[in-house]
Design a protein around this motif. Sequence first.
Motif, short mmCIF file in Angstrom:
data_model
loop_
_atom_site.label_atom_id
_atom_site.label_comp_id
_atom_site.label_asym_id
_atom_site.label_seq_id
_atom_site.Cartn_x
_atom_site.Cartn_y
_atom_site.Cartn_z
N GLU A 45 0.78 -1.06 -0.31
CA GLU A 45 -0.02 0.21 -0.56
C GLU A 45 0.84 1.34 -0.08
O GLU A 45 0.56 2.42 0.31
N GLY A 46 1.97 1.33 -0.90
CA GLY A 46 3.33 2.28 -0.91
C GLY A 46 3.45 2.73 0.20
O GLY A 46 4.42 3.32 0.62
N ILE A 47 3.70 1.96 1.28
CA ILE A 47 4.22 2.12 3.10
C ILE A 47 5.99 0.94 2.44
O ILE A 47 5.34 -0.47 2.37
N GLU A 48 7.29 1.06 2.49
CA GLU A 48 8.23 -0.08 2.87
C GLU A 48 7.72 -0.40 4.06
O GLU A 48 7.81 0.23 5.53
N VAL A 49 7.59 -1.68 3.89
CA VAL A 49 7.85 -2.34 5.51
C VAL A 49 8.51 -3.36 5.85
O VAL A 49 9.13 -3.46 6.55
N ILE A 107 0.78 -7.91 7.66
CA ILE A 107 -0.55 -7.54 8.68
C ILE A 107 0.23 -5.85 8.64
O ILE A 107 0.98 -6.48 10.01
N PHE A 108 -0.76 -4.84 8.89
CA PHE A 108 0.21 -3.99 9.34
C PHE A 108 -0.26 -3.95 11.10
O PHE A 108 -1.24 -4.94 11.66
N PRO A 109 0.57 -3.21 11.52
CA PRO A 109 -0.02 -3.00 13.03
C PRO A 109 -1.20 -2.48 13.91
O PRO A 109 -1.57 -2.88 14.48
N ASP A 110 -2.38 -2.06 13.09
CA ASP A 110 -3.21 -1.32 12.61
C ASP A 110 -4.34 -2.64 12.90
O ASP A 110 -5.17 -2.37 12.93
N GLY A 111 -4.03 -4.21 11.76
CA GLY A 111 -4.37 -5.56 11.92
C GLY A 111 -5.41 -5.05 10.43
O GLY A 111 -5.60 -6.37 9.97
N ARG A 112 -4.81 -4.49 9.77
CA ARG A 112 -5.04 -4.30 8.27
C ARG A 112 -4.05 -5.05 7.30
O ARG A 112 -3.35 -5.41 7.84
N ALA A 113 -4.25 -6.27 7.09
CA ALA A 113 -3.67 -7.94 5.72
C ALA A 113 -4.14 -7.55 4.34
O ALA A 113 -5.04 -7.02 4.21
N PHE A 114 -3.27 -7.45 3.59
CA PHE A 114 -2.94 -7.70 2.40
C PHE A 114 -2.16 -9.23 2.01
O PHE A 114 -1.38 -9.46 2.70
N LEU A 115 -3.11 -9.75 0.66
CA LEU A 115 -2.40 -10.58 0.31
C LEU A 115 -1.67 -10.45 -0.97
O LEU A 115 -1.78 -9.35 -1.70
N LEU A 116 -0.71 -11.21 -1.02
CA LEU A 116 0.94 -10.50 -2.12
C LEU A 116 0.98 -11.56 -2.41
O LEU A 116 0.41 -12.77 -2.36
N ASP A 117 1.40 -10.90 -3.88
CA ASP A 117 1.74 -11.99 -4.75
C ASP A 117 0.89 -13.15 -5.40
O ASP A 117 2.05 -14.33 -5.91
N GLU A 118 0.17 -12.68 -5.48
CA GLU A 118 -0.89 -13.55 -6.18
C GLU A 118 -0.08 -14.00 -7.21
O GLU A 118 -0.44 -14.88 -8.38
N ASP A 119 0.55 -12.89 -8.81
CA ASP A 119 1.11 -12.70 -9.18
C ASP A 119 1.58 -13.79 -9.40
O ASP A 119 2.12 -14.99 -10.18
#
Length: 170
Positions: A45-49, A107-119
Amino acid sequence: MKIHLIYRRIPNRVLEREDELMADLGDVVVAKSRFEGMLAPLRVEGIEVIRNGYTMVYFAFIGENYDVLKVYDERGNFRGLYVDVLAYTKREGNTIEMLDLFLDIFIFPDGRAFLLDEDELEMALNYGLIDKETFDFAYQVARDIMEKIKRREFPPSVVWKYDWRVEDGR
C-alpha cells in the motif's frame, strides 16, 4: 544456540542458513534473523515495510502451512507481520524445512491485512511449476488465514510473547 533453516521455493531455489534460536517449544520454533539479499524493499500500500537490515523474529509452526515473521526496522520499531503460505513445515532435530507456495500476507500493526504475490502463484501455474491442486491449496490456506485475521483469531498468541529484544519469552 542456532537453528538450521532450509527454506525452499519452487522450482529450485533454496535458502539455507543458521539462525539464532530464541525458543524451542516443540511444535513451535522461535528464531531471530535479519533480512539480507533483497533486490528491493517490500512495499505494501505504498509503505516500505521490509528492507535489508531489518530484523525478523520468525515462528515456524511444525505441521502447519504457514510461518509468521515479526518485522522490526533498524531502530526496533515493529513494522508488522509477514506470513508465508507454505506447502509444509517439517522438523528433524535442529533443522526446520519449509516449502514456500508463493502467496504471502502482510498485516500492519493496526490490523489491516493484504494478500501479496498472487501474480507469482498465477505464473507458477501458467508455467507448469505447480499443478492446479497446489494452486487451489495455496489460495485455500491464504483465505483461511485472512478469515482468521478478520475474526482476530490470527496470529497464534505465541507470536505476541516474543520480540527482537527478548530471548526467553518472558
